[in-house]
Design an enzyme around this catalytic site. Structure first.
Site, PDB file in Angstrom:
ATOM      1  N   GLY A  72       0.766  -1.243   0.000  1.00  0.00           N
ATOM      2  CA  GLY A  72       0.000   0.000   0.000  1.00  0.00           C
ATOM      3  C   GLY A  72       0.791   1.283   0.000  1.00  0.00           C
ATOM      4  CD  GLU A 114       1.252  -9.112   1.520  1.00  0.00           C
ATOM      5  OE1 GLU A 114       1.728 -10.254   1.622  1.00  0.00           O
ATOM      6  OE2 GLU A 114       0.033  -8.883   1.453  1.00  0.00           O
ATOM      7  N   GLY A 116       4.107  -3.676  -3.380  1.00  0.00           N
ATOM      8  CA  GLY A 116       4.176  -3.893  -4.817  1.00  0.00           C
ATOM      9  C   GLY A 116       4.526  -2.602  -5.537  1.00  0.00           C
ATOM     10  NE  ARG A 117       0.160   2.016  -5.899  1.00  0.00           N
ATOM     11  CZ  ARG A 117      -0.961   2.056  -6.628  1.00  0.00           C
ATOM     12  NH1 ARG A 117      -0.966   2.733  -7.752  1.00  0.00           N
ATOM     13  NH2 ARG A 117      -2.048   1.442  -6.217  1.00  0.00           N
ATOM     14  NE  ARG A 152      -2.658   2.943 -11.224  1.00  0.00           N
ATOM     15  CZ  ARG A 152      -2.553   4.195 -10.810  1.00  0.00           C
ATOM     16  NH1 ARG A 152      -1.928   5.088 -11.533  1.00  0.00           N
ATOM     17  NH2 ARG A 152      -3.049   4.560  -9.651  1.00  0.00           N
ATOM     18  CE1 TYR A 156      -7.950   1.275 -11.024  1.00  0.00           C
ATOM     19  CE2 TYR A 156      -6.479   3.154 -11.202  1.00  0.00           C
ATOM     20  CZ  TYR A 156      -6.678   1.802 -11.025  1.00  0.00           C
ATOM     21  OH  TYR A 156      -5.599   0.978 -10.858  1.00  0.00           O
ATOM     22  CB  CYS A 182     -12.570   2.369 -31.501  1.00  0.00           C
ATOM     23  SG  CYS A 182     -12.821   0.608 -31.518  1.00  0.00           S
ATOM     24  CD  GLU A 183     -14.051   0.486 -25.932  1.00  0.00           C
ATOM     25  OE1 GLU A 183     -14.926   1.166 -25.363  1.00  0.00           O
ATOM     26  OE2 GLU A 183     -14.290  -0.587 -26.500  1.00  0.00           O
TER      27      GLU A 183
HETATM   28  C1  LIG Z   1      -3.033  -8.463   0.164  1.00  0.00           C
HETATM   29  C2  LIG Z   1      -2.237  -7.493  -0.649  1.00  0.00           C
HETATM   30  N1  LIG Z   1      -0.930  -7.327  -0.366  1.00  0.00           N
HETATM   31  C3  LIG Z   1      -0.154  -6.467  -1.085  1.00  0.00           C
HETATM   32  C4  LIG Z   1      -0.678  -5.742  -2.134  1.00  0.00           C
HETATM   33  C5  LIG Z   1       0.246  -4.801  -2.880  1.00  0.00           C
HETATM   34  O1  LIG Z   1      -0.147  -3.492  -2.701  1.00  0.00           O
HETATM   35  P1  LIG Z   1       0.740  -2.271  -3.201  1.00  0.00           P
HETATM   36  O2  LIG Z   1       1.115  -2.541  -4.634  1.00  0.00           O
HETATM   37  O3  LIG Z   1      -0.194  -1.108  -3.046  1.00  0.00           O
HETATM   38  O4  LIG Z   1       1.955  -2.181  -2.323  1.00  0.00           O
HETATM   39  C6  LIG Z   1      -2.041  -5.871  -2.459  1.00  0.00           C
HETATM   40  C7  LIG Z   1      -2.638  -5.100  -3.550  1.00  0.00           C
HETATM   41  O5  LIG Z   1      -3.815  -4.885  -3.655  1.00  0.00           O
HETATM   42  C8  LIG Z   1      -2.844  -6.783  -1.700  1.00  0.00           C
HETATM   43  O6  LIG Z   1      -4.130  -6.947  -1.973  1.00  0.00           O
END
Ligand SMILES: Cc1ncc(COP(=O)(O)O)c(C=O)c1O
Length: 260
Positions: A72, A114, A116-117, A152, A156, A182-183
């Site tokens: 997050g 954990e 990701g982004r 993205r 949204y 074509c959207e």
């Molecule tokens: C359970 C869980 N962990 C980790 C992530 C990774 O989130 P982020 O990419 O925002 O760090 C997500 C993404 O939705 C998730 O659902």
């Protein structure tokens, strides 16, 4: 996350039941929000979970050996936003751990995230070429990329910064920057001031390392692009070739249809 998780009350019941069924190792895991730039929310979340470690032990006898704070951590998509300081965040979570785990005698507890982004997002760029310019009720710049490469903004309304390499100090103009599907929502930016590009110019869409290629799709026969890895000045390497129509039809099995 609506699909996952438990209410606070359900939590105690769930650990108790799991222990009765013979589970021996327990973790406490949450995921608060995605793309959050305020570090205090992660500290608050850590405090909440650290307090729960003791409460769960008191109420159920279960010892939590791992706290997973989820992902997050946000990234500064807009030029006026600031990145979360991971060092500062780490220090604050460490302080919370000392107070609520070490001093409460609830440790040791492994603490993980954990993310990701924040790991990949700022390190990807979608490089596209201007195919069209059009002036009707609004001014449009049409790119050869589309929401199949980055969904993205279309999905949204997410902001991705756009630059035109070599034209950083050129006069700017307000455009809708559109993709080639074509959207109606296939737009990378609406009413965005960008350096005025020419047909044939490259346009760079920033922060596409997360939710870019991985969320790509083949709708309307769009082929996914190649990926190039930059590993230092002058060091470029193609790490994924562009898809071909043969790739697109590779899984189709229909008598008499040639795949070549
Ligand atoms: C359970 C869980 N962990 C980790 C992530 C990774 O989130 P982020 O990419 O925002 O760090 C997500 C993404 O939705 C998730 O659902």
């Amino acid at each position: 996350l609506g699909l996952l998780g438990l209410t606070r009350e359900q939590l105690f019941e769930a650990y108790k039941t799991a222990a009765e069924l013979g589970v021996e190792t327990f973790s406490l895991h949450t995921m608060v929000a995605s793309n959050e730039l305020n570090p205090e929310y992660f500290v608050e979340t850590a405090r909440l979970l650290f307090q729960l470690v003791t409460e769960i032990h008191t109420k159920t006898g279960v010892r939590i050996s791992e706290v997973n704070l989820g992902g997050g951590i946000g990234i500064p998509y807009r030029p006026d936003q600031t990145a979360v300081s991971l060092a500062e965040l780490g220090k604050k979570i460490h302080l919370a751990y000392k107070e609520l785990i070490t001093e409460a005698g609830a440790g040791p507890v492994r603490v993980v995230m954990e993310c990701g982004r924040v790991v990949t997002g700022p390190y990807g760029w979608l490089v596209s070429r201007v195919l069209h310019k059009k002036a009707i009720y609004k001014d449009y710049v049409g790119l050869d990329a589309c929401m199949a490469n980055l969904m993205r903004p279309g999905m949204y309304g997410a902001y991705h910064h756009i630059s035109v390499p070599g034209k950083e100090s050129s006069p700017q103009k307000v455009y809708d920057v559109t993709g080639s599907l074509c959207e109606n929502n296939d737009k990378f930016a609406i009413d965005r001031k960008i350096p005025d590009p020419e047909i044939g110019d490259l346009v760079v869409i920033h922060d596409t390392g997360a939710h870019g290629h991985a969320m790509g799709f083949n709708y309307n026969g769009k082929l996914r692009s190649a990926e190039v890895l930059w590993s230092g000045p002058g060091k470029w390497r193609q790490i994924r070739r562009a898809e071909t129509y043969a790739d697109l039809f590779a899984t189709l099995d229909y008598p008499g249809l040639s795949r070549s």
